[in-house]
Design a protein around this motif. Structure first.
Motif, PDB file in Angstrom:
ATOM      1  N   GLY A 173       0.771  -1.241   0.000  1.00 34.68           N
ATOM      2  CA  GLY A 173       0.000   0.000   0.000  1.00 34.68           C
ATOM      3  C   GLY A 173       0.795   1.280   0.000  1.00 34.68           C
ATOM      4  O   GLY A 173       0.223   2.359   0.199  1.00 34.68           O
ATOM      5  N   TYR A 174       2.103   1.190  -0.252  1.00 29.69           N
ATOM      6  CA  TYR A 174       2.935   2.392  -0.228  1.00 29.69           C
ATOM      7  C   TYR A 174       3.547   2.655  -1.604  1.00 29.69           C
ATOM      8  O   TYR A 174       4.727   3.012  -1.736  1.00 29.69           O
ATOM      9  CB  TYR A 174       4.046   2.240   0.810  1.00 29.69           C
ATOM     10  N   ALA A 175       2.751   2.505  -2.646  1.00 34.83           N
ATOM     11  CA  ALA A 175       3.248   2.718  -4.009  1.00 34.83           C
ATOM     12  C   ALA A 175       3.714   4.153  -4.218  1.00 34.83           C
ATOM     13  O   ALA A 175       4.671   4.402  -4.977  1.00 34.83           O
ATOM     14  CB  ALA A 175       2.176   2.358  -5.029  1.00 34.83           C
ATOM     15  N   GLY A 176       3.072   5.106  -3.564  1.00 33.13           N
ATOM     16  CA  GLY A 176       3.503   6.495  -3.689  1.00 33.13           C
ATOM     17  C   GLY A 176       4.910   6.704  -3.174  1.00 33.13           C
ATOM     18  O   GLY A 176       5.703   7.451  -3.765  1.00 33.13           O
ATOM     19  N   ASP A 177       5.242   6.038  -2.072  1.00 34.95           N
ATOM     20  CA  ASP A 177       6.612   6.127  -1.550  1.00 34.95           C
ATOM     21  C   ASP A 177       7.595   5.429  -2.488  1.00 34.95           C
ATOM     22  O   ASP A 177       8.723   5.900  -2.671  1.00 34.95           O
ATOM     23  CB  ASP A 177       6.668   5.503  -0.159  1.00 34.95           C
ATOM     24  N   ALA A 178       7.178   4.313  -3.054  1.00 34.93           N
ATOM     25  CA  ALA A 178       8.044   3.621  -4.008  1.00 34.93           C
ATOM     26  C   ALA A 178       8.318   4.503  -5.221  1.00 34.93           C
ATOM     27  O   ALA A 178       9.461   4.608  -5.684  1.00 34.93           O
ATOM     28  CB  ALA A 178       7.397   2.305  -4.436  1.00 34.93           C
ATOM     29  N   LEU A 179       7.279   5.146  -5.740  1.00 33.10           N
ATOM     30  CA  LEU A 179       7.474   6.036  -6.879  1.00 33.10           C
ATOM     31  C   LEU A 179       8.371   7.207  -6.509  1.00 33.10           C
ATOM     32  O   LEU A 179       9.220   7.622  -7.310  1.00 33.10           O
ATOM     33  CB  LEU A 179       6.129   6.548  -7.391  1.00 33.10           C
ATOM     34  N   GLN A 180       8.217   7.728  -5.301  1.00 39.31           N
ATOM     35  CA  GLN A 180       9.070   8.829  -4.885  1.00 39.31           C
ATOM     36  C   GLN A 180      10.529   8.403  -4.821  1.00 39.31           C
ATOM     37  O   GLN A 180      11.435   9.180  -5.177  1.00 39.31           O
ATOM     38  CB  GLN A 180       8.610   9.374  -3.526  1.00 39.31           C
ATOM     39  N   MET A 181      10.790   7.170  -4.389  1.00 37.70           N
ATOM     40  CA  MET A 181      12.156   6.639  -4.439  1.00 37.70           C
ATOM     41  C   MET A 181      12.699   6.682  -5.867  1.00 37.70           C
ATOM     42  O   MET A 181      13.869   7.010  -6.096  1.00 37.70           O
ATOM     43  CB  MET A 181      12.192   5.177  -3.970  1.00 37.70           C
ATOM     44  N   ILE A 182      11.855   6.341  -6.809  1.00 38.41           N
ATOM     45  CA  ILE A 182      12.296   6.220  -8.196  1.00 38.41           C
ATOM     46  C   ILE A 182      12.562   7.584  -8.832  1.00 38.41           C
ATOM     47  O   ILE A 182      13.541   7.746  -9.571  1.00 38.41           O
ATOM     48  CB  ILE A 182      11.233   5.441  -9.005  1.00 38.41           C
ATOM     49  N   ILE A 183      11.739   8.580  -8.532  1.00 42.65           N
ATOM     50  CA  ILE A 183      11.848   9.854  -9.257  1.00 42.65           C
ATOM     51  C   ILE A 183      12.564  10.956  -8.486  1.00 42.65           C
ATOM     52  O   ILE A 183      12.924  11.990  -9.081  1.00 42.65           O
ATOM     53  CB  ILE A 183      10.460  10.356  -9.694  1.00 42.65           C
ATOM     54  N   GLN A 184      12.797  10.785  -7.169  1.00 44.52           N
ATOM     55  CA  GLN A 184      13.421  11.883  -6.407  1.00 44.52           C
ATOM     56  C   GLN A 184      14.817  12.172  -6.984  1.00 44.52           C
ATOM     57  O   GLN A 184      15.528  11.267  -7.394  1.00 44.52           O
ATOM     58  CB  GLN A 184      13.465  11.535  -4.920  1.00 44.52           C
ATOM     59  N   PRO A 185      15.242  13.434  -6.996  1.00 47.86           N
ATOM     60  CA  PRO A 185      16.433  13.822  -7.753  1.00 47.86           C
ATOM     61  C   PRO A 185      17.766  13.748  -7.023  1.00 47.86           C
ATOM     62  O   PRO A 185      18.812  13.966  -7.639  1.00 47.86           O
ATOM     63  CB  PRO A 185      16.128  15.270  -8.134  1.00 47.86           C
ATOM     64  N   GLU A 186      17.751  13.445  -5.727  1.00 45.85           N
ATOM     65  CA  GLU A 186      19.002  13.506  -4.980  1.00 45.85           C
ATOM     66  C   GLU A 186      19.743  12.172  -5.033  1.00 45.85           C
ATOM     67  O   GLU A 186      19.151  11.106  -5.211  1.00 45.85           O
ATOM     68  CB  GLU A 186      18.727  13.913  -3.530  1.00 45.85           C
ATOM     69  N   TYR A 187      21.058  12.262  -4.839  1.00 49.61           N
ATOM     70  CA  TYR A 187      21.895  11.057  -4.822  1.00 49.61           C
ATOM     71  C   TYR A 187      21.602  10.242  -3.560  1.00 49.61           C
ATOM     72  O   TYR A 187      21.473  10.798  -2.480  1.00 49.61           O
ATOM     73  CB  TYR A 187      23.373  11.454  -4.843  1.00 49.61           C
ATOM     74  N   PRO A 188      21.518   8.903  -3.686  1.00 49.98           N
ATOM     75  CA  PRO A 188      21.565   8.115  -4.922  1.00 49.98           C
ATOM     76  C   PRO A 188      20.165   7.741  -5.405  1.00 49.98           C
ATOM     77  O   PRO A 188      19.217   7.712  -4.619  1.00 49.98           O
ATOM     78  CB  PRO A 188      22.339   6.876  -4.474  1.00 49.98           C
ATOM     79  N   GLY A 189      20.050   7.426  -6.684  1.00 55.80           N
ATOM     80  CA  GLY A 189      18.773   6.994  -7.212  1.00 55.80           C
ATOM     81  C   GLY A 189      18.647   7.227  -8.702  1.00 55.80           C
ATOM     82  O   GLY A 189      19.489   7.873  -9.329  1.00 55.80           O
ATOM     83  N   TRP A 190      17.573   6.699  -9.277  1.00 54.08           N
ATOM     84  CA  TRP A 190      17.331   6.817 -10.708  1.00 54.08           C
ATOM     85  C   TRP A 190      17.084   8.271 -11.104  1.00 54.08           C
ATOM     86  O   TRP A 190      17.577   8.726 -12.140  1.00 54.08           O
ATOM     87  CB  TRP A 190      16.122   5.969 -11.105  1.00 54.08           C
ATOM     88  N   GLY A 191      16.302   8.988 -10.280  1.00 53.28           N
ATOM     89  CA  GLY A 191      16.045  10.389 -10.578  1.00 53.28           C
ATOM     90  C   GLY A 191      17.320  11.210 -10.593  1.00 53.28           C
ATOM     91  O   GLY A 191      17.453  12.169 -11.358  1.00 53.28           O
ATOM     92  N   ASN A 192      18.278  10.829  -9.763  1.00 55.11           N
ATOM     93  CA  ASN A 192      19.563  11.522  -9.744  1.00 55.11           C
ATOM     94  C   ASN A 192      20.342  11.266 -11.024  1.00 55.11           C
ATOM     95  O   ASN A 192      21.054  12.152 -11.516  1.00 55.11           O
ATOM     96  CB  ASN A 192      20.372  11.083  -8.522  1.00 55.11           C
ATOM     97  N   LEU A 193      20.212  10.052 -11.590  1.00 52.84           N
ATOM     98  CA  LEU A 193      20.855   9.788 -12.882  1.00 52.84           C
ATOM     99  C   LEU A 193      20.293  10.715 -13.951  1.00 52.84           C
ATOM    100  O   LEU A 193      21.034  11.271 -14.766  1.00 52.84           O
ATOM    101  CB  LEU A 193      20.645   8.327 -13.300  1.00 52.84           C
ATOM    102  N   VAL A 194      18.968  10.885 -13.942  1.00 57.66           N
ATOM    103  CA  VAL A 194      18.337  11.794 -14.899  1.00 57.66           C
ATOM    104  C   VAL A 194      18.837  13.216 -14.671  1.00 57.66           C
ATOM    105  O   VAL A 194      19.167  13.947 -15.618  1.00 57.66           O
ATOM    106  CB  VAL A 194      16.804  11.718 -14.781  1.00 57.66           C
ATOM    107  N   LYS A 195      18.914  13.613 -13.422  1.00 64.43           N
ATOM    108  CA  LYS A 195      19.387  14.959 -13.085  1.00 64.43           C
ATOM    109  C   LYS A 195      20.801  15.195 -13.602  1.00 64.43           C
ATOM    110  O   LYS A 195      21.141  16.306 -14.045  1.00 64.43           O
ATOM    111  CB  LYS A 195      19.344  15.132 -11.559  1.00 64.43           C
ATOM    112  N   GLN A 196      21.639  14.134 -13.572  1.00 67.66           N
ATOM    113  CA  GLN A 196      23.015  14.267 -14.037  1.00 67.66           C
ATOM    114  C   GLN A 196      23.153  14.114 -15.549  1.00 67.66           C
ATOM    115  O   GLN A 196      24.264  14.178 -16.071  1.00 67.66           O
ATOM    116  CB  GLN A 196      23.895  13.226 -13.345  1.00 67.66           C
TER     117      GLN A 196
END
Length: 741
Positions: free
Chosen positions: A604-627
């Protein structure tokens, strides 16, 4: 399928031609006569390591590359059947096979060396020409041999081509080859020779440079904007004998030149990812690309040995296995769409006949990489044939006691780290092939070998029912660094033991399918014993977390049904709090990056999972996009390979949770649709091509109202789960309105 050959195995050079220096790529030439009329004409050809076939000055199947695909050559190798009817003339015809070294005769300086593998030898071939069911020509010592303009080709180093050595007249039937040499009889590679059953490797995209920089009077650097696998195609004019040195890389140094230090430690101090082209000169523009090697690159640096020279164009040829595209995903979030895009770039960059580790330093298959992204492959493509090619390689490598390698082809390294995390691919391949296609044949085919490895893994954990070795949560950003600067040293016990639990669940299902009741009971009992031990040893009931607040271990315990049922809601709540405490940063390795978003969404925490994926700070997928990344990286820091698929399960997560698609019965005969209507998105759409037709799911949000459209093709039934309602056995096009708070 094997065949009975008429021809014999031949090679161009005698002696130990596999040792350095490698010999030039040879032309293997013959002339034969074709009848006035014919119904069919086939060239059966096994030519190792890689080859190109020419008939009458035409390239046969010229849009395919790196033939045949990688294999464990002393166990099996692929032959190809070429339909050549359209290439033949009545009467005299010339056939030339050009041989390259490929991985069959590879050389490098690294620990994962191919220098002394059991199959290594000079390139060799066997060939039959069949017209209307009759063999009219076969390989033998009556063929003729001459070196080609490819003066050097090495899997990890690059390719050299001297255009001054071109012999265009030799591709004509009447050419006099009497001064050419005879080929040499040789032994076969040692394994089964079977018809290749993987899709061809093709140019899937031609990419123009986005920027060209002059870093010296004789040097230009081309930025193609996308880090991918393949080669560069150049068009150039200059004086005869001018040598262009072409270096490939994923990043630039401070001077703007190609910098390979992130990946060249496998060849430190030696040639690496470098091609050379020698001009023939004249008034015409010369166009060339390497033929028998591939590279991983975003940047290409071209240095000329003399001036003036004009580089008219340089085009990146993105080359990958040309498998069918089956899925599409899109959302209202630009960052999420970009993550999907770079994930698919890395998946395709790391699929060259088989799923590979990276297109730079290794270029062969690693089961851990293949496993972490295996479901992403199935949602977006149909990768079955290439996955099974890797399955065969690893199964061919299995030792008598069940030990398997973590990678292949190989004979030297990979067995020491035999563990659940890098064995799971073999089991998941069988499971997901049945789930996505309905075909259970791999389960039956590989079951005996899969069982043998389970017995081996059990023997390695017999003392306490836990598995203490393996790669664990590999490339964890907080892990202590090992001696080589990037191996992590986190205790792998919980991760490896949890994945052994997963393997045992699959094996109990396989045994049930095959009516192996004793085996099933063994797997069920062993699985439960390990689950009990994991919970005794790692679960902290007070904190509702595992292994000293391990995010990855806790998520795996949840997702893999290890955690006590009555504790799971508490555990999920404690896990999401850990994630929130770190502002949703992905402080996890490849296993955590796969299982944490899945576990959160399941509870039931899909919103938190998505936030992990798109958040822009290191480390994470969103950070790769940011870089500005154009592909997924091997680790979050970006100090190693910049084109890896190990963090690639994120795409499968999008299909499973945002679109809510999940196959319930083999071959999508029954499907569950349960979208997560996360607050961050106003739109999601996804399609998947099943054996019965295309499933479509799309939803939009306006205020607190969700509009959901689904299209379930005939032959499939769907159960649709919405926040306040369930619909069973749905088929056809349906639309639903849901009010959310």
């Amino acid at each position: 399928m094997e065949r009975d050959w008429t021809g014999i195995w031949i090679k161009a050079y005698s002696g130990y031609a596999s040792m350095k220096p490698l010999q030039p790529s040879p032309y293997m030439r013959t002339v034969f006569h074709a009848p006035e009329k014919m119904q069919s004409a086939i060239v059966h050809l096994c030519a190792l390591g890689v080859h190109q076939l020419y008939i009458n000055n035409q390239v046969v199947d010229g849009d395919s590359w790196y033939k045949p695909a990688l294999s464990q050559y002393d166990c099996r190798a692929g032959y190809l059947d070429y339909d050549v009817k359209e290439y033949l003339n009545p009467g005299k015809n010339v056939l030339i096979v050009q041989l390259g070294n490929g991985f069959y005769n590879a050389y490098n300086n690294w620990m994962y060396t191919a220098n002394f593998v059991s199959w290594r030898g000079a390139p060799r071939m066997i060939c039959d020409v069949e017209i209307d069911g009759k063999i009219i020509e076969s390989s033998g010592v009556h063929w003729r041999v001459h070196s080609s303009p490819i003066t050097y080709d090495c899997h990890h180093e690059g390719e050299d081509y001297d255009a001054r050595l071109e012999l265009p007249e030799c591709f004509e039937p009447d050419y006099d080859d009497s001064n050419w040499q005879q080929p040499v009889r040789t032994v076969p590679p040692g394994g089964i020779i079977e018809l290749e059953n993987v899709e061809p490797r093709r140019v899937i995209r031609r990419i123009q440079p986005v920027k060209v920089t002059q870093t010296a009077a004789n040097r230009q650097v081309f930025d193609f904007g996308i880090n991918c696998s393949g080669v560069v195609e150049i068009s150039v004019k200059g004086e005869a004998g001018t040598v262009l040195t072409i270096r490939y890389g994923e990043m630039l140094d401070g001077s703007g030149n190609v910098d390979t230090r992130n990946v060249d430690y496998c060849q430190r101090g030696a040639r690496f990812e470098t091609d050379r082209y020698t001009l023939k000169g004249g008034d015409e523009v010369e166009t060339w690309h390497p033929q028998f090697v591939w590279h991983g690159f975003r940047y290409v640096e071209i240095t000329s040995s003399k001036l003036p020279v004009t580089i008219c164009s340089a085009v990146s040829l993105f080359i990958s296995t040309d498998f069918p595209v089956t899925g599409h995903f899109h959302s209202s979030c630009a960052v999420l769409n970009r993550i999907q895009e770079i994930t698919l770039t890395s998946y395709r960059s790391n699929f060259m006949g088989i799923p590979t580790d990276c297109p730079t330093r290794e270029k062969f298959g690693w089961t851990g990489d293949a496993e972490t992204a295996i479901e992403t492959g199935w949602w977006n493509f149909n990768p079955r044939k290439g996955l099974e090619q890797l399955q065969k390689i690893i199964m061919d490598l299995q030792r008598a006691d069940g030990t398997i390698s973590t990678h292949g082809p190989t004979t030297l390294y990979g067995f020491e780290e035999c563990s659940p995390s890098y064995s799971a691919f073999l089991y998941d391949f069988c499971h997901l092939t049945r789930l996505f296609t309905g075909d259970a044949a791999p389960i039956k085919t590989y079951y005996p070998k899969l069982k043998k490895t389970v017995l081996l893994l059990e023997s390695m954990s017999r003392d306490d029912c836990l598995f203490h070795m393996g790669y664990g949560d590999w490339c964890h950003p907080l892990a202590p660094q090992g001696g080589d600067g990037y191996n992590n040293e986190l205790d792998p016990t919980l991760v490896e033991s949890a994945l052994f639990v997963y393997i045992l669940k699959l094996m109990s299902d396989f045994a049930d399918d095959l009516k192996q009741e004793d085996d099933k009971q063994y797997f069920v009992t062993l699985r439960q014993r390990i689950i009990t031990k994991i919970n005794e040893y790692f679960y902290d009931r007070k904190e509702a977390l595992y292994d000293n607040k391990s995010r990855s271990g806790t998520a795996m315990a949840l997702y893999l049904d290890i955690a006590p049922v009555e504790e799971r809601e508490r555990i999920a709540k404690a896990l999401v709090q850990l994630i929130r405490n770190e502002n949703h940063r992905v402080l996890d390795g490849i296993q955590g990056a796969k299982f944490i978003p899945r576990a959160l969404a399941e509870y039931g925490y899909a919103g938190d999972a998505l936030q992990m994926i798109i958040q822009p700070e290191y480390p994470g997928w969103g950070n790769l996009v940011k870089q500005g990344a154009s592909s997924l990286w091997e680790n979050w820091k970006g100090n190693s390979s910049l084109n890896h698929i190990m963090f690639g399960d994120v795409s499968a997560w999008m299909y499973r949770y945002l679109a809510g698609m999940n196959p319930v019965a083999p071959g999508f005969k029954k499907v569950s649709i349960k979208p997560c209507f996360v607050a961050q998105l106003s739109e999601v759409s996804a399609t998947y091509q099943t054996p019965y037709g295309t499933i479509e799911v799309a939803w939009t949000r306006e205020g607190n109202t969700i509009s959901l459209q689904v299209n379930i093709p005939q032959g499939i039934t769907a159960d649709i789960f919405l926040p306040q309602q369930e619909y069973c056995d749905v088929t056809g096009k349906k639309q639903y309105q849901i009010v959310v708070s």
